[in-house]
Scaffold this motif. Structure first.
Motif, short mmCIF file in Angstrom:
data_model
loop_
_atom_site.label_atom_id
_atom_site.label_comp_id
_atom_site.label_asym_id
_atom_site.label_seq_id
_atom_site.Cartn_x
_atom_site.Cartn_y
_atom_site.Cartn_z
N ALA A 24 20.88 3.59 -25.13
CA ALA A 24 19.73 4.47 -25.40
C ALA A 24 20.02 5.49 -26.50
CB ALA A 24 19.31 5.18 -24.12
N ASP A 25 21.22 6.06 -26.52
CA ASP A 25 21.53 7.07 -27.54
C ASP A 25 21.49 6.48 -28.94
OD1 ASP A 25 21.82 9.06 -25.65
OD2 ASP A 25 24.00 8.81 -25.49
N ASN A 26 22.07 5.30 -29.10
CA ASN A 26 22.07 4.63 -30.40
C ASN A 26 20.64 4.26 -30.83
OD1 ASN A 26 23.52 3.53 -32.68
ND2 ASN A 26 23.11 1.51 -31.82
N HIS A 27 19.86 3.78 -29.87
CA HIS A 27 18.49 3.39 -30.17
C HIS A 27 17.66 4.62 -30.57
CE1 HIS A 27 15.53 0.22 -30.21
NE2 HIS A 27 14.67 1.01 -29.60
N PHE A 28 17.87 5.73 -29.90
CA PHE A 28 17.16 6.97 -30.22
C PHE A 28 17.52 7.45 -31.62
CE2 PHE A 28 16.64 11.71 -29.63
CZ PHE A 28 15.26 11.70 -29.64
N LEU A 29 18.80 7.39 -31.97
CA LEU A 29 19.25 7.79 -33.30
C LEU A 29 18.58 6.92 -34.36
CD1 LEU A 29 21.05 9.41 -35.23
CD2 LEU A 29 22.90 7.78 -34.72
N LYS A 30 18.56 5.61 -34.14
CA LYS A 30 17.90 4.70 -35.08
C LYS A 30 16.42 5.03 -35.22
CE LYS A 30 20.80 0.60 -34.41
NZ LYS A 30 20.72 -0.83 -34.05
N ALA A 31 15.76 5.31 -34.10
CA ALA A 31 14.33 5.63 -34.11
C ALA A 31 14.07 6.89 -34.93
CB ALA A 31 13.80 5.79 -32.70
N GLN A 32 14.95 7.88 -34.83
CA GLN A 32 14.78 9.11 -35.59
C GLN A 32 14.94 8.85 -37.09
OE1 GLN A 32 17.76 11.27 -33.19
NE2 GLN A 32 16.22 12.88 -33.07
N ILE A 33 15.90 8.01 -37.47
CA ILE A 33 16.09 7.69 -38.88
C ILE A 33 14.90 6.91 -39.42
CG2 ILE A 33 17.53 6.45 -40.56
CD1 ILE A 33 19.94 7.06 -38.67
N VAL A 34 14.41 5.95 -38.65
CA VAL A 34 13.25 5.17 -39.07
C VAL A 34 12.02 6.07 -39.20
CG1 VAL A 34 11.64 3.33 -38.41
CG2 VAL A 34 14.11 2.97 -38.22
N ALA A 35 11.87 7.02 -38.30
CA ALA A 35 10.74 7.97 -38.39
C ALA A 35 10.82 8.76 -39.69
CB ALA A 35 10.73 8.90 -37.18
N GLU A 36 12.02 9.14 -40.10
CA GLU A 36 12.18 9.87 -41.37
C GLU A 36 11.87 8.96 -42.56
OE1 GLU A 36 13.24 13.10 -44.01
OE2 GLU A 36 12.27 12.85 -42.07
N LEU A 37 12.29 7.70 -42.51
CA LEU A 37 11.94 6.76 -43.57
C LEU A 37 10.43 6.59 -43.68
CD1 LEU A 37 14.68 4.09 -42.83
CD2 LEU A 37 14.56 5.52 -44.89
N TYR A 38 9.77 6.49 -42.54
CA TYR A 38 8.32 6.36 -42.50
C TYR A 38 7.65 7.62 -43.08
CZ TYR A 38 3.65 5.56 -40.57
OH TYR A 38 2.30 5.38 -40.42
N ARG A 39 8.17 8.79 -42.70
CA ARG A 39 7.63 10.05 -43.20
C ARG A 39 7.77 10.14 -44.72
NH1 ARG A 39 8.74 14.72 -45.13
NH2 ARG A 39 10.98 14.39 -45.17
N LEU A 65 10.17 -2.90 -39.57
CA LEU A 65 10.93 -1.68 -39.34
C LEU A 65 10.01 -0.57 -38.85
CD1 LEU A 65 13.87 -0.49 -39.91
CD2 LEU A 65 12.89 0.33 -42.05
N PHE A 66 8.88 -0.37 -39.55
CA PHE A 66 7.95 0.70 -39.21
C PHE A 66 7.16 0.42 -37.93
CE2 PHE A 66 7.56 2.38 -43.85
CZ PHE A 66 8.84 2.88 -43.77
N LYS A 67 7.16 -0.82 -37.47
CA LYS A 67 6.52 -1.16 -36.20
C LYS A 67 7.50 -1.04 -35.02
CE LYS A 67 2.98 -4.21 -38.05
NZ LYS A 67 2.51 -5.59 -38.15
N GLY A 68 8.72 -0.60 -35.33
CA GLY A 68 9.69 -0.36 -34.26
C GLY A 68 10.69 -1.48 -34.03
N ASN A 69 10.69 -2.48 -34.89
CA ASN A 69 11.65 -3.59 -34.75
C ASN A 69 12.85 -3.31 -35.65
OD1 ASN A 69 9.95 -5.15 -33.02
ND2 ASN A 69 8.72 -5.63 -34.81
N PHE A 70 13.76 -2.47 -35.14
CA PHE A 70 14.91 -2.08 -35.96
C PHE A 70 16.25 -2.31 -35.28
CE2 PHE A 70 12.76 1.67 -34.21
CZ PHE A 70 13.74 2.15 -33.33
#
Length: 112
Positions: A24-39, A65-70
């Motif tokens: 979960a921690d790794n997945h959360f970190l990835k989600a935060q980075i992807v959110a920044e890329l999207y932003r 990637l932006f649909k959450g498949n990362f």
């Protein structure tokens, strides 16, 4: 008409941990980075094709990637994507404030 009761639970900062997902921690970190890329993509009004050029991937890959498949991307690769947007990425190691707790990895985008 019958009203259905919905049970509500207070969540922690990591929804993936709350859901009991593995890594979960790794997945959360990835989600935060992807959110920044999207932003960054939206802030610069880029198409997915142009964002893909900056990151070195195809438009369909950006869409996934932006649909959450990362899951297929490592944290290292996602950080490299940030550098394509002219971002510097720093990794800082410091002592943990709370005694006895395991350290954690967090992501915080810089305010420009």
């Amino acid at each position: 008409m019958k009203t259905e009761r919905i049970e509500v639970h207070e969540s922690g900062p990591n929804i993936f941990a709350d859901l009991g997902l593995p890594d979960a921690d790794n997945h959360f970190l990835k989600a935060q980075i992807v959110a920044e890329l999207y932003r960054l993509t939206n802030e610069r009004k880029l198409t997915q094709a142009r964002a893909g050029e900056l990151m070195g991937i195809s438009q369909p890959e950006v869409s996934r990637l932006f649909k959450g498949n990362f899951r297929e991307y490592s944290v290292d690769r996602l950080m490299t994507f940030l550098t394509g947007f002219d971002r510097d990425v720093e990794i800082i190691s410091r002592p943990r404030v709370a005694d006895g707790d395991r350290g954690q990895i967090s992501f915080r985008p810089a305010i420009a």
